[in-house]
Design a protein around this motif. Structure first.
Motif, PDB file in Angstrom:
ATOM      1  N   ALA A  29       0.809  -1.318   0.085  1.00  0.00           N
ATOM      2  CA  ALA A  29       0.059  -0.016  -0.090  1.00  0.00           C
ATOM      3  C   ALA A  29       0.735   1.077   0.013  1.00  0.00           C
ATOM      4  O   ALA A  29       0.686   2.075  -0.812  1.00  0.00           O
ATOM      5  N   GLU A  30       1.859   1.216   0.847  1.00  0.00           N
ATOM      6  CA  GLU A  30       2.817   2.431   1.075  1.00  0.00           C
ATOM      7  C   GLU A  30       3.631   2.640  -0.531  1.00  0.00           C
ATOM      8  O   GLU A  30       3.693   3.667  -1.060  1.00  0.00           O
ATOM      9  N   ALA A  31       3.905   1.354  -1.106  1.00  0.00           N
ATOM     10  CA  ALA A  31       4.656   1.511  -2.356  1.00  0.00           C
ATOM     11  C   ALA A  31       3.926   1.909  -3.420  1.00  0.00           C
ATOM     12  O   ALA A  31       4.251   3.031  -4.196  1.00  0.00           O
ATOM     13  N   GLN A  32       2.451   1.902  -3.297  1.00  0.00           N
ATOM     14  CA  GLN A  32       1.584   2.172  -4.406  1.00  0.00           C
ATOM     15  C   GLN A  32       1.308   3.842  -4.254  1.00  0.00           C
ATOM     16  O   GLN A  32       1.507   4.529  -5.134  1.00  0.00           O
ATOM     17  N   MET A  33       1.281   4.206  -2.890  1.00  0.00           N
ATOM     18  CA  MET A  33       1.076   5.631  -2.714  1.00  0.00           C
ATOM     19  C   MET A  33       2.566   6.344  -2.992  1.00  0.00           C
ATOM     20  O   MET A  33       2.541   7.475  -3.529  1.00  0.00           O
ATOM     21  N   VAL A  34       3.531   6.031  -2.821  1.00  0.00           N
ATOM     22  CA  VAL A  34       4.810   6.672  -3.350  1.00  0.00           C
ATOM     23  C   VAL A  34       4.813   6.630  -4.845  1.00  0.00           C
ATOM     24  O   VAL A  34       5.350   7.664  -5.429  1.00  0.00           O
ATOM     25  N   MET A  35       4.529   5.459  -5.511  1.00  0.00           N
ATOM     26  CA  MET A  35       4.540   5.469  -7.101  1.00  0.00           C
ATOM     27  C   MET A  35       3.428   6.614  -7.450  1.00  0.00           C
ATOM     28  O   MET A  35       3.928   7.203  -8.538  1.00  0.00           O
ATOM     29  N   GLY A  36       2.454   6.836  -6.901  1.00  0.00           N
ATOM     30  CA  GLY A  36       1.405   7.741  -7.046  1.00  0.00           C
ATOM     31  C   GLY A  36       2.080   9.210  -7.304  1.00  0.00           C
ATOM     32  O   GLY A  36       1.816  10.135  -8.103  1.00  0.00           O
ATOM     33  N   MET A  37       2.548   9.329  -5.927  1.00  0.00           N
ATOM     34  CA  MET A  37       3.215  10.784  -5.521  1.00  0.00           C
ATOM     35  C   MET A  37       4.513  11.004  -6.678  1.00  0.00           C
ATOM     36  O   MET A  37       4.545  11.955  -7.080  1.00  0.00           O
ATOM     37  N   ARG A  38       5.265  10.143  -6.909  1.00  0.00           N
ATOM     38  CA  ARG A  38       6.219  10.393  -7.960  1.00  0.00           C
ATOM     39  C   ARG A  38       5.902  10.614  -9.208  1.00  0.00           C
ATOM     40  O   ARG A  38       6.624  11.350  -9.938  1.00  0.00           O
ATOM     41  N   MET A  39       4.858   9.833  -9.801  1.00  0.00           N
ATOM     42  CA  MET A  39       4.168   9.906 -11.051  1.00  0.00           C
ATOM     43  C   MET A  39       3.445  11.307 -11.147  1.00  0.00           C
ATOM     44  O   MET A  39       3.810  12.183 -11.983  1.00  0.00           O
TER      45      MET A  39
END
Length: 109
Positions: A29-39
């Protein structure tokens, strides 16, 4: 007649895996949020530093190496499989958690 109640090894007990599974789901879940913020940062919609582009590549190597070392240490010390899995996810989860907290503070651009 002495009848002993058979016991299952810890790896055969479903609840023994609950903690490891929880850590994996939180990491995902955290990795998904990080990817979203980076994108969003790449689209200039989230405030990210220029160093983030390099960090997102380098951290994978460091994280996977740390996870492999932690799992190897757990295996060599005779830990049961669920503890090996938990040891392997711990370094990766630490990185996803810190990335999420760091990027969430930056906010929209």
């Amino acid at each position: 007649m002495n009848i002993c109640k058979p016991t299952l090894p810890s790896s055969a007990q479903p609840l023994a895996w609950a903690s490891a599974a929880q850590q994996y789901w939180l990491m995902l879940a955290e990795a998904q949020m990080v990817m979203g913020m980076r994108m969003a940062g790449m689209a200039m919609m989230w405030s990210i530093p220029r160093s983030e582009y390099r960090r997102m590549v380098v951290e994978k190597q460091e994280g996977y190496s740390a996870a492999a070392h932690a799992a190897t240490r757990a295996i060599l010390s005779g830990q049961p499989p669920e503890k090996v899995a938990k040891a392997a996810v711990r370094p990766i989860r630490a990185r996803t958690r810190s990335n999420y907290r760091r990027l969430a503070k930056r906010g929209p651009a």
